[in-house]
Design a protein around this motif. Structure first.
Motif, mmCIF file in Angstrom:
data_model
loop_
_atom_site.group_PDB
_atom_site.id
_atom_site.type_symbol
_atom_site.label_atom_id
_atom_site.label_comp_id
_atom_site.label_asym_id
_atom_site.label_seq_id
_atom_site.Cartn_x
_atom_site.Cartn_y
_atom_site.Cartn_z
ATOM 1 N N ASN A 54 -10.219 16.149 5.106
ATOM 2 C CA ASN A 54 -9.405 15.158 4.394
ATOM 3 C C ASN A 54 -9.625 15.240 2.885
ATOM 4 O O ASN A 54 -8.677 15.142 2.098
ATOM 5 C CB ASN A 54 -9.730 13.750 4.891
ATOM 6 N N LEU A 55 -10.898 15.429 2.479
ATOM 7 C CA LEU A 55 -11.201 15.552 1.057
ATOM 8 C C LEU A 55 -10.529 16.802 0.482
ATOM 9 O O LEU A 55 -9.922 16.750 -0.591
ATOM 10 C CB LEU A 55 -12.712 15.631 0.837
ATOM 11 N N ALA A 56 -10.621 17.905 1.207
ATOM 12 C CA ALA A 56 -9.999 19.148 0.748
ATOM 13 C C ALA A 56 -8.486 18.993 0.631
ATOM 14 O O ALA A 56 -7.869 19.473 -0.329
ATOM 15 C CB ALA A 56 -10.345 20.288 1.700
ATOM 16 N N GLN A 57 -7.903 18.282 1.578
ATOM 17 C CA GLN A 57 -6.451 18.065 1.542
ATOM 18 C C GLN A 57 -6.061 17.208 0.343
ATOM 19 O O GLN A 57 -5.034 17.450 -0.306
ATOM 20 C CB GLN A 57 -5.980 17.405 2.834
ATOM 21 N N GLU A 58 -6.877 16.209 0.033
ATOM 22 C CA GLU A 58 -6.607 15.364 -1.130
ATOM 23 C C GLU A 58 -6.593 16.205 -2.410
ATOM 24 O O GLU A 58 -5.700 16.046 -3.257
ATOM 25 C CB GLU A 58 -7.682 14.273 -1.238
ATOM 26 N N PHE A 59 -7.565 17.082 -2.554
ATOM 27 C CA PHE A 59 -7.604 17.958 -3.726
ATOM 28 C C PHE A 59 -6.390 18.879 -3.752
ATOM 29 O O PHE A 59 -5.770 19.080 -4.799
ATOM 30 C CB PHE A 59 -8.888 18.794 -3.717
#
Length: 270
Positions: A54-59
């Motif tokens: 999820n964090l990677a997708q946000e970036f």
């Protein structure tokens, strides 16, 4: 009169940075700084696979970059090898390596737990050796690379009750110098940033301990902790380190290598 040939400027957009310990604090702030320049990211930290994805997708969505997350155990050398191989194959190359992951424990030498010593040396020092070793072949093949090790003012001077941390950070400084010497002809720089007090959760336990011992507020204990060592009475924001990392990756810093660079509020000027 000899004429110098200007070096071609290298754009950082589209390059890939791997940052250990990048789910909070200095690592996360630095990830945002680099992502703003269009640099692809390999994020790493203590999150579940789902949280990390999820964090990677946000970036990826915010900055329109390619991202990858991994929660490899940096105390396990075989896990580091798998992590680095996966990152290289997925992203194509690791152009910028930021060894940032770190843990802390404070206690006198004579009672310092062996398990804490081993963990701090493994995560703060040994892991940086292994990530660097894995990244170098690709950097040499591309004749370009940037290695930035987040050391500490404690890589330059010592403090009581930080035997493992000081040993690891002094080791990071030495590692950085050797890598810089060996890679000087390959377009690769290696530098160590040596921050003083940085406003991250890593030091909250030390502040709380002072507050409890002195029967004072958290903020007063924080001020007391800072000014006991550092003339500048403010902690540095994590983003400031990210901005310094960005500079070290730029062409303007291509001759800065093998350096241990304090960002310490005049701590080591005394």
């Amino acid at each position: 009169m000899l004429e110098s040939t200007p070096l071609q400027s290298t754009t950082l957009k589209g390059k890939t940075a791997l940052i250990t310990g990048s789910t909070s604090g200095i690592g996360l702030a630095s990830a945002h700084v680099l992502a703003e320049q269009g640099i692809n990211l390999v994020l790493h930290g203590l999150m579940s696979d789902d949280e990390g994805a999820n964090l990677a997708q946000e970036f990826s969505e915010k900055y329109q970059i390619k991202t990858l997350f991994d929660n490899a155990n940096l105390m396990d050398t075989s896990a580091i090898s798998v992590f680095m191989d996966k990152a290289t194959k997925t992203m194509g190359s690791i152009d910028i390596l930021i060894n940032n992951a770190g843990i802390q424990h404070t206690e006198a030498v004579d009672t310092f737990p062996e398990s804490k010593w081993n963990a701090i040396i493994a995560i703060n020092l040994t892991a940086a050796f292994h990530t660097t070793q894995h990244a170098l072949s690709g950097m040499k093949a591309n004749s370009w690379g940037r290695i930035v090790n987040i050391a500490s003012v404690h890589g330059l001077v010592a403090s009581k009750n930080k035997v493992a941390y000081c040993a690891a950070k002094h080791g990071i400084v030495g590692l950085t110098k050797v890598v810089a010497l060996e890679c000087a002809e390959h377009g690769i720089t290696a530098n160590a940033i040596c921050p003083g007090w940085v406003d991250t959760p890593l030091i909250n336990d030390q502040i709380t301990e002072i507050a409890n011992k002195e029967s004072t507020s958290f903020e007063q204990a924080k001020y007391q902790l800072i000014t006991a060592k550092q003339p500048v009475p403010d902690m540095m924001a994590p983003r400031q380190i990210g901005e310094f990392i960005l500079f070290l990756c730029s062409d303007s810093a291509r001759s800065i290598t093998g350096s241990s660079l304090p960002m310490d509020g005049a701590w080591t000027a005394q």
